[in-house]
Design a protein around this motif. Structure first.
Motif, PDB file in Angstrom:
ATOM      1  N   GLN A   1      -4.648  -8.304 -10.287  1.00 58.02           N
ATOM      2  CA  GLN A   1      -6.030  -8.710 -10.542  1.00 58.02           C
ATOM      3  C   GLN A   1      -6.876  -7.441 -11.211  1.00 58.02           C
ATOM      4  OE1 GLN A   1      -8.328 -11.549  -9.554  1.00 58.02           O
ATOM      5  NE2 GLN A   1      -9.189 -10.328 -11.102  1.00 58.02           N
ATOM      6  N   ALA A   2      -6.377  -6.330 -10.956  1.00 65.40           N
ATOM      7  CA  ALA A   2      -7.079  -5.332 -11.582  1.00 65.40           C
ATOM      8  C   ALA A   2      -6.391  -5.302 -13.065  1.00 65.40           C
ATOM      9  CB  ALA A   2      -6.448  -3.991 -10.831  1.00 65.40           C
TER      10      ALA A   2
ATOM     11  N   ASP B   1       0.844  -1.256   0.111  1.00 66.50           N
ATOM     12  CA  ASP B   1      -0.125   0.019   0.202  1.00 66.50           C
ATOM     13  C   ASP B   1       0.939   1.108   0.045  1.00 66.50           C
ATOM     14  OD1 ASP B   1       0.940   0.369   2.752  1.00 66.50           O
ATOM     15  OD2 ASP B   1      -0.748  -1.046   3.307  1.00 66.50           O
TER      16      ASP B   1
ATOM     17  N   ALA C   1     -10.121  -0.257 -13.434  1.00 65.27           N
ATOM     18  CA  ALA C   1      -9.848  -1.039 -12.190  1.00 65.27           C
ATOM     19  C   ALA C   1      -8.486  -0.868 -11.935  1.00 65.27           C
ATOM     20  CB  ALA C   1      -9.897  -2.963 -12.344  1.00 65.27           C
TER      21      ALA C   1
ATOM     22  N   GLU D   1      -8.228   2.753 -10.526  1.00 67.34           N
ATOM     23  CA  GLU D   1      -8.679   2.787  -9.094  1.00 67.34           C
ATOM     24  C   GLU D   1      -7.843   2.409  -8.040  1.00 67.34           C
ATOM     25  OE1 GLU D   1     -11.607   3.287  -6.045  1.00 67.34           O
ATOM     26  OE2 GLU D   1     -11.185   4.310  -7.959  1.00 67.34           O
ATOM     27  N   HIS D   2      -7.148   1.120  -8.434  1.00 69.82           N
ATOM     28  CA  HIS D   2      -6.274   0.527  -7.424  1.00 69.82           C
ATOM     29  C   HIS D   2      -4.879   1.328  -7.299  1.00 69.82           C
ATOM     30  CE1 HIS D   2      -3.791  -2.666  -5.654  1.00 69.82           C
ATOM     31  NE2 HIS D   2      -2.866  -2.299  -6.376  1.00 69.82           N
TER      32      HIS D   2
ATOM     33  N   THR E   1      -1.105  -5.537  -8.284  1.00 69.07           N
ATOM     34  CA  THR E   1      -1.869  -4.833  -9.341  1.00 69.07           C
ATOM     35  C   THR E   1      -2.454  -5.919 -10.233  1.00 69.07           C
ATOM     36  OG1 THR E   1      -0.414  -2.838  -9.194  1.00 69.07           O
ATOM     37  CG2 THR E   1      -1.786  -3.079 -10.786  1.00 69.07           C
TER      38      THR E   1
END
Length: 345
Positions: free
Chosen positions: A299-300, A276, A307, A310-311, A297
């Protein structure tokens, strides 16, 4: 390894990492032991915090790098499009996955001129494995990797443990530093050297800089363990061999601390288990210029451009707030923030 085998291996990598499957390193990154001193009266506006940084001639809006990911021909085109468009939207850097298959087969999988068209303004890094530059065609191969995407620099990834576990992996690494030196002198763009999740030591970092490497990615332990990934997709024997290396490697925070001390003037990228924006802030405090994330990252990346945006915008917001609540108006100020425990210095 033929093209179809290599493509299947990269598809397996995506499935294994997305599925978890016990392939995370047993080593902790070390960032939990690093505590930035909280400032209850920061005397600045959150909106005025400046996260911008310059790297290899490109100005980034935030010190973030989408690190190299892999994918077989079936999925790589969409993944690369999503990542490039997100990097352009956010003003951050992108390092592509290995271009070996694209170079050998001509099937670009999104690693062609269209990638730069999707992201004309970003810091874009090409990628080859060290094993792909060990023969006399290595420099030409590297130049083609750079040219095919209009890259600003070239990542050479160092993955000897992964190759040793992988069925049919490249196991003769004699002369690798000499070849990296030749490449750095001839390829025409800056060279970035990175591990793949087991960490650069100070001694290796110094030798790489002496060879002409411009940027180092410490890529420490604490994230995906690529020995376990190769074990998971290999034979029972490969799985048994890989299991012994579940706790192998230099923790990311420790690799960063050591390499920064040994190479004080060299730009550094911190990757390997970055969770993070708070981890990112700690990495910058310990000496990183950029912070990279890959598996976090992924999965996005297989979902959509939106996606990914946003991530990573959440990670950027976390980093911005970490600067705000330590009283750091910009990244140079963040590097001067005191630590609660001086043993973390």
């Amino acid at each position: 390894m033929n093209e179809s085998d290599a493509g299947r291996r990269k598809e397996d990598h995506i499935d294994i990492v997305l599925g978890g499957g016990g392939v995370r390193s047993r080593v902790e990154t070390g960032f939990d032991a690093v505590r930035l001193v909280h400032c209850a009266a920061p005397e600045l506006s959150l909106d005025d915090v400046d996260l911008s940084v310059e790297m290899l001639g490109r100005r980034l809006r935030a010190p973030l790098l989408i690190s190299a990911m892999t994918g077989g021909p079936r999925r790589s085109e969409a993944i690369n499009a999503h990542l490039a468009e997100a990097a352009q939207a956010l003003g951050i850097a992108l390092g592509v996955g290995s271009q070996r298959i694209a170079l050998e087969s001509g099937a670009a999988g999104g690693l062609g001129p269209e990638l730069r068209r999707r992201a004309p303004d970003i810091l874009l890094l090409a990628n080859l494995g060290a094993a792909q530059i060990l023969d006399d065609g290595g420099v030409d191969r590297a130049r083609r990797a750079v040219e095919m995407i209009g890259a600003d620099g070239l990542v050479i990834h160092l993955n000897p443990l992964q190759e040793a576990i992988q069925d049919g992996g490249d196991r003769d690494w004699r002369g690798v530093l000499r070849r990296i030196g030749m490449l750095a002198a001839r390829v025409g763009v800056p060279v970035v050297a990175k591990e793949v999740g087991f960490g650069l030591s100070a001694a290796v970092a110094v030798r790489l800089v002496e060879c002409g490497v411009a940027v180092l990615d410490v890529a420490g332990a604490g994230g995906t363990n690529w020995a376990l990934v190769e074990g998971a997709r290999g034979s029972g024997r490969a799985r048994a061999i890989a299991a012994a290396f579940a706790g192998w490697g230099i923790p990311t925070a420790e690799a960063l601390r050591q390499v920064r001390a040994a190479c004080p003037g060299t730009p550094l990228i911190a990757s390997g288990g970055i969770r993070d924006g708070v981890d990112a802030a700690k990495a910058i405090r310990l000496g990183a210029d950029l912070v990279g994330q890959a598996a976090g990252t992924l999965q996005a990346a297989v979902t959509s451009t939106e996606a990914v945006v946003e991530h990573l915008s959440i990670l950027e917001a976390q980093l911005r707030i970490a600067c705000f609540i330590t009283g750091a108006a910009d990244l140079p100020a963040l590097r001067r923030v005191p630590l609660q425990d001086t043993l973390c210095l």
